[in-house]
Design an enzyme around this catalytic site. Structure first.
Site, PDB file in Angstrom:
ATOM      1  N   CYS A 282       3.281   5.997   8.286  1.00  0.00           N
ATOM      2  CA  CYS A 282       2.288   6.181   7.227  1.00  0.00           C
ATOM      3  C   CYS A 282       1.499   7.454   7.507  1.00  0.00           C
ATOM      4  O   CYS A 282       1.048   7.669   8.635  1.00  0.00           O
ATOM      5  CB  CYS A 282       1.348   4.971   7.200  1.00  0.00           C
ATOM      6  SG  CYS A 282      -0.095   5.216   6.158  1.00  0.00           S
TER       7      CYS A 282
ATOM      8  N   CYS B  54       0.855  -1.182   0.000  1.00  0.00           N
ATOM      9  CA  CYS B  54       0.000   0.000   0.000  1.00  0.00           C
ATOM     10  C   CYS B  54       0.896   1.239   0.000  1.00  0.00           C
ATOM     11  O   CYS B  54       2.113   1.158   0.193  1.00  0.00           O
ATOM     12  CB  CYS B  54      -0.919   0.000   1.225  1.00  0.00           C
ATOM     13  SG  CYS B  54      -0.057   0.248   2.795  1.00  0.00           S
TER      14      CYS B  54
ATOM     15  N   THR C 253      -5.848   1.349  10.945  1.00  0.00           N
ATOM     16  CA  THR C 253      -6.055   1.539   9.497  1.00  0.00           C
ATOM     17  C   THR C 253      -6.442   0.254   8.775  1.00  0.00           C
ATOM     18  O   THR C 253      -7.117   0.303   7.750  1.00  0.00           O
ATOM     19  CB  THR C 253      -4.796   2.122   8.812  1.00  0.00           C
ATOM     20  OG1 THR C 253      -3.691   1.258   9.070  1.00  0.00           O
ATOM     21  CG2 THR C 253      -4.512   3.532   9.296  1.00  0.00           C
TER      22      THR C 253
ATOM     23  N   GLU D 225       0.798  -0.654  15.422  1.00  0.00           N
ATOM     24  CA  GLU D 225       0.075   0.564  15.043  1.00  0.00           C
ATOM     25  C   GLU D 225      -0.815   1.040  16.191  1.00  0.00           C
ATOM     26  O   GLU D 225      -0.858   2.226  16.514  1.00  0.00           O
ATOM     27  CB  GLU D 225      -0.772   0.336  13.789  1.00  0.00           C
ATOM     28  CG  GLU D 225      -1.538   1.581  13.379  1.00  0.00           C
ATOM     29  CD  GLU D 225      -2.480   1.373  12.200  1.00  0.00           C
ATOM     30  OE1 GLU D 225      -3.502   2.075  12.160  1.00  0.00           O
ATOM     31  OE2 GLU D 225      -2.205   0.520  11.333  1.00  0.00           O
TER      32      GLU D 225
ATOM     33  N   HIS E 145       5.636  -5.306   8.061  1.00  0.00           N
ATOM     34  CA  HIS E 145       5.443  -6.740   8.313  1.00  0.00           C
ATOM     35  C   HIS E 145       5.766  -7.516   7.037  1.00  0.00           C
ATOM     36  O   HIS E 145       4.874  -8.006   6.353  1.00  0.00           O
ATOM     37  CB  HIS E 145       3.998  -7.038   8.710  1.00  0.00           C
ATOM     38  CG  HIS E 145       3.617  -6.551  10.058  1.00  0.00           C
ATOM     39  ND1 HIS E 145       4.386  -6.740  11.170  1.00  0.00           N
ATOM     40  CD2 HIS E 145       2.515  -5.890  10.474  1.00  0.00           C
ATOM     41  CE1 HIS E 145       3.777  -6.222  12.221  1.00  0.00           C
ATOM     42  NE2 HIS E 145       2.647  -5.679  11.819  1.00  0.00           N
TER      43      HIS E 145
ATOM     44  N   HIS F  99      -0.968  -4.883  18.363  1.00  0.00           N
ATOM     45  CA  HIS F  99      -0.392  -4.486  17.070  1.00  0.00           C
ATOM     46  C   HIS F  99       0.403  -3.198  17.264  1.00  0.00           C
ATOM     47  O   HIS F  99      -0.039  -2.287  17.964  1.00  0.00           O
ATOM     48  CB  HIS F  99      -1.512  -4.275  16.045  1.00  0.00           C
ATOM     49  CG  HIS F  99      -1.027  -4.150  14.648  1.00  0.00           C
ATOM     50  ND1 HIS F  99      -0.445  -2.989  14.166  1.00  0.00           N
ATOM     51  CD2 HIS F  99      -1.002  -5.034  13.625  1.00  0.00           C
ATOM     52  CE1 HIS F  99      -0.095  -3.169  12.910  1.00  0.00           C
ATOM     53  NE2 HIS F  99      -0.431  -4.403  12.556  1.00  0.00           N
TER      54      HIS F  99
END
Length: 198
Positions: free
Chosen positions: A98, A12, A170, A128, A41, A126
């Site tokens: 990001c 992405c 996200t 994030e 990852h 996680h």
């Protein structure tokens, strides 16, 4: 048999940008390069970067031991205190968070500074989500589905339920997010809901 070819494949936008930032640093500097956590990852990319001399830092304690280097912040972002530690260490920093994740950081920082409780849809383990929580000035909770979101409300006072702001990791499931929004509108009538899924 019909074969359908995807319109897009690969990384992405945010991940591609993060990986490119590390390779740019390899070209730009002779200093040692570290990523704070694996940049993405993807084991193959991390292995390739290691072959090129890029090491992974896994903790703030490890960060305290590096000097005269470049630290690249991974695509998932990091808690605000890690950014402060990088700055205090006086090392060069390339922030590859990001932009969509960085937007969530700004939202939760603002909302929590306004005295609102932040509820985060996602996986509490996680990186994030850990980073997002690390930008909250006050109380935050993580839930993984609509049921957990409703359960959180049981332990809250009416006043707390009236000052809730909700964001999502996200990569959170879009279908589950829709279920969560329905639940939120029933249980948290004054919730501010931010659609932060990519």
């Amino acid at each position: 048999m019909n074969v359908t070819v995807a319109k897009t494949a690969g990384f992405c936008f945010g991940v591609k940008r993060a990986v490119e930032k590390v390779y740019e640093q390899i070209q730009k500097t002779d200093k040692p390069i570290y990523t704070y956590g694996p940049i993405i990852h993807n084991e193959e990319v991390v292995k390739d970067l290691k072959k090129k001399g890029v090491e992974v830092i896994g903790s703030e304690e490890e960060l305290d031991r590096v000097r005269d280097c470049v630290v690249v912040i991974r695509s998932h972002g990091v808690p605000a205190q890690v950014l402060r530690r990088v700055e205090e260490a006086g090392v060069a920093c390339a922030d590859a968070t990001c932009p969509f994740v960085a937007k969530i950081h700004r939202i939760v920082a603002r909302e929590s500074a306004d005295g609102r409780l932040v509820l985060i849809a996602g996986d509490k383990n996680h990186p994030e989500v850990e980073g997002i929580r690390g930008h909250c000035a006050g109380v935050s909770f993580v839930f993984k589905n609509a049921g957990e979101l409703e359960q959180l409300a049981i332990s809250m006072s009416t006043e707390e339920k009236n000052r809730v702001s909700i964001v999502a990791q996200t990569t959170f499931s879009l279908n589950e997010w829709r279920n969560c929004i329905k639940s939120a509108k029933k249980v948290y009538t004054n919730a501010k809901i931010f659609d932060t899924i990519c």
